[in-house]
Design a protein around this motif. Structure first.
Motif, mmCIF file in Angstrom:
data_model
loop_
_atom_site.group_PDB
_atom_site.id
_atom_site.type_symbol
_atom_site.label_atom_id
_atom_site.label_comp_id
_atom_site.label_asym_id
_atom_site.label_seq_id
_atom_site.Cartn_x
_atom_site.Cartn_y
_atom_site.Cartn_z
ATOM 1 N N ARG A 108 1.301 -0.230 0.826
ATOM 2 C CA ARG A 108 0.768 1.119 0.635
ATOM 3 C C ARG A 108 0.231 1.743 1.916
ATOM 4 O O ARG A 108 0.136 2.956 2.031
ATOM 5 C CB ARG A 108 -0.362 1.070 -0.411
ATOM 6 C CG ARG A 108 0.122 0.695 -1.812
ATOM 7 C CD ARG A 108 -1.039 0.456 -2.752
ATOM 8 N NE ARG A 108 -1.754 -0.772 -2.436
ATOM 9 C CZ ARG A 108 -2.906 -1.138 -3.004
ATOM 10 N NH1 ARG A 108 -3.477 -0.340 -3.880
ATOM 11 N NH2 ARG A 108 -3.489 -2.275 -2.680
ATOM 12 N N SER A 109 -0.151 0.901 2.890
ATOM 13 C CA SER A 109 -0.885 1.416 4.050
ATOM 14 C C SER A 109 -0.006 1.659 5.266
ATOM 15 O O SER A 109 -0.411 2.357 6.185
ATOM 16 C CB SER A 109 -1.996 0.436 4.448
ATOM 17 O OG SER A 109 -2.782 0.095 3.335
ATOM 18 N N PHE A 110 1.160 1.053 5.320
ATOM 19 C CA PHE A 110 2.003 1.177 6.509
ATOM 20 C C PHE A 110 3.436 0.826 6.131
ATOM 21 O O PHE A 110 3.700 0.335 5.034
ATOM 22 C CB PHE A 110 1.500 0.260 7.637
ATOM 23 C CG PHE A 110 1.360 -1.194 7.233
ATOM 24 C CD1 PHE A 110 2.411 -2.085 7.407
ATOM 25 C CD2 PHE A 110 0.184 -1.659 6.673
ATOM 26 C CE1 PHE A 110 2.283 -3.406 7.021
ATOM 27 C CE2 PHE A 110 0.046 -2.989 6.288
ATOM 28 C CZ PHE A 110 1.108 -3.864 6.465
ATOM 29 N N SER A 111 4.357 1.079 7.057
ATOM 30 C CA SER A 111 5.772 0.855 6.800
ATOM 31 C C SER A 111 6.124 -0.629 6.890
ATOM 32 O O SER A 111 5.851 -1.275 7.904
ATOM 33 C CB SER A 111 6.604 1.634 7.827
ATOM 34 O OG SER A 111 7.869 1.045 8.004
ATOM 35 N N GLU A 112 6.718 -1.142 5.814
ATOM 36 C CA GLU A 112 7.131 -2.546 5.811
ATOM 37 C C GLU A 112 8.194 -2.802 6.880
ATOM 38 O O GLU A 112 8.173 -3.828 7.559
ATOM 39 C CB GLU A 112 7.681 -2.911 4.420
ATOM 40 C CG GLU A 112 7.807 -4.394 4.210
ATOM 41 C CD GLU A 112 8.083 -4.760 2.747
ATOM 42 O OE1 GLU A 112 8.587 -5.849 2.538
ATOM 43 O OE2 GLU A 112 7.792 -3.933 1.854
ATOM 44 N N ASP A 158 -3.711 -5.055 3.049
ATOM 45 C CA ASP A 158 -3.086 -3.982 2.275
ATOM 46 C C ASP A 158 -3.228 -4.241 0.772
ATOM 47 O O ASP A 158 -3.495 -3.331 -0.009
ATOM 48 C CB ASP A 158 -1.601 -3.863 2.652
ATOM 49 C CG ASP A 158 -0.900 -2.749 1.884
ATOM 50 O OD1 ASP A 158 -1.008 -1.585 2.305
ATOM 51 O OD2 ASP A 158 -0.259 -3.028 0.861
ATOM 52 N N LEU A 159 -3.072 -5.502 0.379
ATOM 53 C CA LEU A 159 -3.129 -5.861 -1.044
ATOM 54 C C LEU A 159 -4.560 -5.838 -1.594
ATOM 55 O O LEU A 159 -4.790 -5.361 -2.695
ATOM 56 C CB LEU A 159 -2.544 -7.262 -1.254
ATOM 57 C CG LEU A 159 -1.029 -7.420 -1.118
ATOM 58 C CD1 LEU A 159 -0.652 -8.905 -1.130
ATOM 59 C CD2 LEU A 159 -0.312 -6.696 -2.244
ATOM 60 N N LYS A 167 -8.788 2.961 6.233
ATOM 61 C CA LYS A 167 -9.792 3.545 7.134
ATOM 62 C C LYS A 167 -9.652 2.949 8.534
ATOM 63 O O LYS A 167 -9.760 3.660 9.537
ATOM 64 C CB LYS A 167 -11.210 3.267 6.603
ATOM 65 C CG LYS A 167 -11.664 4.226 5.521
ATOM 66 C CD LYS A 167 -13.114 3.937 5.171
ATOM 67 C CE LYS A 167 -13.525 4.691 3.915
ATOM 68 N NZ LYS A 167 -14.829 4.249 3.410
ATOM 69 N N ALA A 168 -9.420 1.636 8.593
ATOM 70 C CA ALA A 168 -9.263 0.959 9.892
ATOM 71 C C ALA A 168 -8.042 1.494 10.628
ATOM 72 O O ALA A 168 -8.089 1.753 11.835
ATOM 73 C CB ALA A 168 -9.143 -0.553 9.682
ATOM 74 N N ILE A 169 -6.940 1.685 9.898
ATOM 75 C CA ILE A 169 -5.720 2.236 10.506
ATOM 76 C C ILE A 169 -5.991 3.642 11.035
ATOM 77 O O ILE A 169 -5.604 3.989 12.153
ATOM 78 C CB ILE A 169 -4.550 2.239 9.492
ATOM 79 C CG1 ILE A 169 -4.101 0.804 9.195
ATOM 80 C CG2 ILE A 169 -3.372 3.062 10.012
ATOM 81 C CD1 ILE A 169 -3.104 0.686 8.054
#
Length: 290
Positions: A108-112, A158-159, A167-169
């Motif tokens: 959900r947070s970044f591109s796999e 991410d999980l 927030k960190a990203i």
């Protein structure tokens, strides 16, 4: 982190890790077979064939442009023979971990794709640099696994810590001077290297693999840890990140920072040129993995 200290964070992460599916049952049997001196291509292929998903992926990887074999490989025995026991071991370990931790779900947070292509670049760089330093092949067989799994902790974040991780990203993106691993420590209390190392240790991966991953964003590395492999991972990761940002990395500066005396700037430039030639192959490898 709501007042949680490191021990509480660790306990929470361990409990979450224990909720993840375990690694496939075929894996311990395959590793034992690969370590048995009496094993041959047929016995290894017989063990792999127990797991249809692993069989399919190994055939896809063997047929990918990464290897460029001249004719299609339809036999698992032939794939094992061409890839070699060391690469079969590396791929089986890596793909089993990836499947178990992602469970086929989407991040959900970044591109796999970005994660695995970066990891494949780091894995390729680690092996190429190790070759340049004159290490025999059997000494760097584990480097591919380390490179491929070095950012596995990001998936755990991410999980299980998705809001804080996002927030960190964002903090890292908005403040170019603040690396992601620092933002993770500030917001979650640990960085993705530590969490990845914890996961692999929990899954009984040998220290030769889990420890460099655990320490790859740490300045202080304990004396009993393999500093050479950890420095190699830091160097490969830093070069990969620089090339991804389209910057020409200052190779001499990297060599000074990570103190790898067995390689010079010219050798490293040669590795980087070969990497640029391999980018299409790396994307092909990724497509075969997923």
């Amino acid at each position: 982190m709501d007042g949680m200290n490191r021990d509480e964070i660790k306990t929470r992460i361990y409990s979450k890790i224990d909720e993840l599916p375990t690694l496939p049952l075929v894996l311990p049997k395959l590793l034992r077979t690969l370590e048995n001196r009496n094993s041959n291509v047929r016995t290894v292929a017989d063990v792999i064939s127990i797991d249809p998903a692993l069989t399919s992926k190994l055939l896809k990887v063997a047929n990918s442009a990464y290897y460029g074999f001249p004719s299609e490989i339809t036999s698992l025995q032939r794939a094992v023979a061409l890839l070699g026991f060391n690469m079969v071991r590396s791929l089986a370990l890596s793909m089993s971990v990836i499947d178990s931790i992602t469970g086929g779900g989407k991040l959900r947070s970044f591109s796999e794709e970005d994660l695995w292509v970066h990891s494949l670049v780091v894995a390729t760089l680690m092996q190429e640099i190790s070759q340049k330093t004159g290490n025999p092949e059997e000494e760097y067989e584990h480097l591919f696994v380390i490179g491929l799994l070095h950012d596995i902790g990001k998936i755990v974040f991410d999980l299980f810590f998705n809001d804080l991780f996002r927030k960190a990203i964002n903090e890292g993106t908005e403040n170019a001077r603040k690396p992601l691993f620092i933002a993770e420590r500030d917001l979650i209390g640990m960085d993705h290297g530590e969490v990845g190392g914890m996961l692999l240790k929990r899954w009984k991966f040998p220290p030769v693999i889990s420890e460099p991953i655990l320490y790859h964003h740490q300045d202080q590395i304990p004396e009993d840890i393999d500093g050479k492999t950890t420095s190699l991972l830091k160097l490969a990761d830093s070069i990969a990140l620089k090339t991804e940002s389209a910057e020409d990395p200052s190779l001499g500066e990297f060599l000074d920072r990570f103190s790898i005396s067995e390689i010079n700037e010219e050798d490293l430039r040669d590795v980087l040129n070969r990497l640029n030639d391999s980018k299409a192959k790396i994307f092909a490898f990724h497509r075969a993995m997923v």
